[in-house]
Design a protein around this motif. Structure first.
Motif, PDB file in Angstrom:
ATOM      1  N   LYS A  37       0.838  -1.207   0.000  1.00  0.00           N
ATOM      2  CA  LYS A  37       0.000   0.000   0.000  1.00  0.00           C
ATOM      3  C   LYS A  37       0.867   1.250   0.000  1.00  0.00           C
ATOM      4  CE  LYS A  37      -3.955  -2.028   2.352  1.00  0.00           C
ATOM      5  NZ  LYS A  37      -4.799  -1.968   3.541  1.00  0.00           N
ATOM      6  N   THR A  38       1.966   1.215   0.753  1.00  0.00           N
ATOM      7  CA  THR A  38       2.880   2.355   0.798  1.00  0.00           C
ATOM      8  C   THR A  38       3.529   2.565  -0.558  1.00  0.00           C
ATOM      9  OG1 THR A  38       3.313   1.875   3.125  1.00  0.00           O
ATOM     10  CG2 THR A  38       4.846   3.344   2.012  1.00  0.00           C
ATOM     11  N   VAL A  39       3.914   1.486  -1.213  1.00  0.00           N
ATOM     12  CA  VAL A  39       4.531   1.584  -2.535  1.00  0.00           C
ATOM     13  C   VAL A  39       3.554   2.207  -3.519  1.00  0.00           C
ATOM     14  CG1 VAL A  39       5.466   0.243  -4.455  1.00  0.00           C
ATOM     15  CG2 VAL A  39       6.097  -0.324  -2.117  1.00  0.00           C
ATOM     16  N   ALA A  40       2.292   1.795  -3.466  1.00  0.00           N
ATOM     17  CA  ALA A  40       1.280   2.355  -4.366  1.00  0.00           C
ATOM     18  C   ALA A  40       1.048   3.828  -4.072  1.00  0.00           C
ATOM     19  CB  ALA A  40      -0.021   1.575  -4.228  1.00  0.00           C
ATOM     20  N   ALA A  41       1.040   4.193  -2.791  1.00  0.00           N
ATOM     21  CA  ALA A  41       0.840   5.599  -2.422  1.00  0.00           C
ATOM     22  C   ALA A  41       2.015   6.449  -2.869  1.00  0.00           C
ATOM     23  CB  ALA A  41       0.629   5.720  -0.919  1.00  0.00           C
ATOM     24  N   GLY A 124      -0.410  10.246   2.975  1.00  0.00           N
ATOM     25  CA  GLY A 124      -0.465   9.607   4.284  1.00  0.00           C
ATOM     26  C   GLY A 124       0.876   9.696   4.999  1.00  0.00           C
ATOM     27  N   ALA A 125       0.863   9.487   6.284  1.00  0.00           N
ATOM     28  CA  ALA A 125       2.067   9.612   7.107  1.00  0.00           C
ATOM     29  C   ALA A 125       3.197   8.678   6.681  1.00  0.00           C
ATOM     30  CB  ALA A 125       1.716   9.412   8.578  1.00  0.00           C
ATOM     31  N   PRO A 126       2.934   7.401   6.332  1.00  0.00           N
ATOM     32  CA  PRO A 126       4.052   6.534   5.918  1.00  0.00           C
ATOM     33  C   PRO A 126       4.747   7.032   4.651  1.00  0.00           C
ATOM     34  CG  PRO A 126       2.121   5.205   6.418  1.00  0.00           C
ATOM     35  CD  PRO A 126       1.682   6.633   6.438  1.00  0.00           C
ATOM     36  N   VAL A 127       3.992   7.638   3.746  1.00  0.00           N
ATOM     37  CA  VAL A 127       4.578   8.174   2.519  1.00  0.00           C
ATOM     38  C   VAL A 127       5.276   9.496   2.813  1.00  0.00           C
ATOM     39  CG1 VAL A 127       4.089   8.931   0.167  1.00  0.00           C
ATOM     40  CG2 VAL A 127       2.812   7.034   1.148  1.00  0.00           C
ATOM     41  N   ALA A 128       4.677  10.299   3.674  1.00  0.00           N
ATOM     42  CA  ALA A 128       5.225  11.627   3.975  1.00  0.00           C
ATOM     43  C   ALA A 128       6.619  11.539   4.584  1.00  0.00           C
ATOM     44  CB  ALA A 128       4.291  12.372   4.916  1.00  0.00           C
ATOM     45  N   VAL A 129       6.867  10.579   5.451  1.00  0.00           N
ATOM     46  CA  VAL A 129       8.179  10.489   6.089  1.00  0.00           C
ATOM     47  C   VAL A 129       9.265  10.083   5.107  1.00  0.00           C
ATOM     48  CG1 VAL A 129       7.278  10.049   8.395  1.00  0.00           C
ATOM     49  CG2 VAL A 129       7.825   8.129   6.911  1.00  0.00           C
ATOM     50  N   GLN A 130       8.886   9.531   3.962  1.00  0.00           N
ATOM     51  CA  GLN A 130       9.867   9.165   2.951  1.00  0.00           C
ATOM     52  C   GLN A 130      10.229  10.346   2.049  1.00  0.00           C
ATOM     53  OE1 GLN A 130       8.438   5.694   0.946  1.00  0.00           O
ATOM     54  NE2 GLN A 130       8.630   4.433   2.767  1.00  0.00           N
ATOM     55  N   CYS A 131       9.574  11.480   2.237  1.00  0.00           N
ATOM     56  CA  CYS A 131       9.837  12.663   1.414  1.00  0.00           C
ATOM     57  C   CYS A 131      10.858  13.599   2.054  1.00  0.00           C
ATOM     58  CB  CYS A 131       8.539  13.419   1.159  1.00  0.00           C
ATOM     59  SG  CYS A 131       7.363  12.481   0.177  1.00  0.00           S
ATOM     60  N   TYR A 132      11.284  13.305   3.279  1.00  0.00           N
ATOM     61  CA  TYR A 132      12.265  14.150   3.944  1.00  0.00           C
ATOM     62  C   TYR A 132      13.103  13.332   4.918  1.00  0.00           C
ATOM     63  CZ  TYR A 132       8.803  14.241   7.742  1.00  0.00           C
ATOM     64  OH  TYR A 132       7.904  13.891   8.728  1.00  0.00           O
ATOM     65  N   VAL A 133      14.247  13.930   5.290  1.00  0.00           N
ATOM     66  CA  VAL A 133      15.112  13.354   6.321  1.00  0.00           C
ATOM     67  C   VAL A 133      14.958  14.243   7.542  1.00  0.00           C
ATOM     68  CG1 VAL A 133      17.471  12.808   6.969  1.00  0.00           C
ATOM     69  CG2 VAL A 133      16.743  12.508   4.607  1.00  0.00           C
ATOM     70  N   ASP A 134      14.528  13.679   8.647  1.00  0.00           N
ATOM     71  CA  ASP A 134      14.267  14.463   9.855  1.00  0.00           C
ATOM     72  C   ASP A 134      15.533  14.579  10.695  1.00  0.00           C
ATOM     73  OD1 ASP A 134      13.084  15.858  11.876  1.00  0.00           O
ATOM     74  OD2 ASP A 134      11.571  14.349  12.353  1.00  0.00           O
TER      75      ASP A 134
END
Length: 186
Positions: A37-41, A124-134
């Motif tokens: 689901k994360t991959v699709a998102a 969604g949150a799982p996809v959002a965290v992959q868009c940045y390095v915290d």
């Protein structure tokens, strides 16, 4: 010559792991298969994202990766000077690029993130965290934050005695005595 049986595996040879992960005995998180689901998102977010050469507004990006609740709050934070990109205050329409460092100050905490992926639509949150390095510092512990002065509804303005009690709770009792001294000096 080493065979797969020498490493203790009965199946195919496992993929090599880095030294730290191998020493800890845990699999490398980079090689772990993500949720379908994360991959699709992620694919949907990339399709809706900017094409090659296009840019994304900073207020839109911080909203899309869920650093802020609404886009209008993102624009307000930019106008108020609470958003910095690469150390400089920016307007809401500033164009972000991959690799930019975004600092967002909100609710007494500073978030420091590095842009990995540009997206326009909220995900969604799982996809959002992959868009940045915290790279944010950890939040302060709850007991370190002074409790706000909570008063009963309808109790009116605090009296001088109430103010002194609140100062004592906050650890500002030395400050109140200096106020008294300042008022009695000639």
């Amino acid at each position: 010559m080493a065979s797969e049986h020498d490493e203790g595996g009965s199946g195919p040879v496992a993929a090599p792991r880095d030294g730290a992960a191998a020493a800890a005995g845990t699999p490398d998180p980079k090689r772990a298969t993500p949720d379908p689901k994360t991959v699709a998102a992620i694919a949907a977010a990339e399709a809706a994202g900017p094409q090659h050469g296009e840019s994304v507004r900073v207020d839109s990006w911080i909203w899309a990766v869920r650093l802020i609740k609404t886009r209008s709050l993102g624009a307000t934070a930019c106008r108020g000077g609470h958003v910095r990109v690469n150390g400089e205050r920016v307007k809401p329409a500033y164009s972000l690029r991959v690799g930019d460092e975004v600092r967002l100050r909100q609710e007494g905490r500073e978030r420091v993130v590095v842009v990995k992926r540009l997206i326009r639509k909220r995900v969604g949150a799982p996809v959002a965290v992959q868009c940045y390095v915290d790279n944010s510092p950890p939040p302060p512990p709850r007991e370190a934050v002074a409790p706000a002065g909570i008063r009963d509804r309808g109790a009116g303005r605090p009296t001088k005695r109430d103010r002194r009690e609140m100062d004592r709770l906050r650890g500002l009792e030395g400050l109140s005595s200096s106020r008294r001294d300042a008022g009695t000096r000639p």
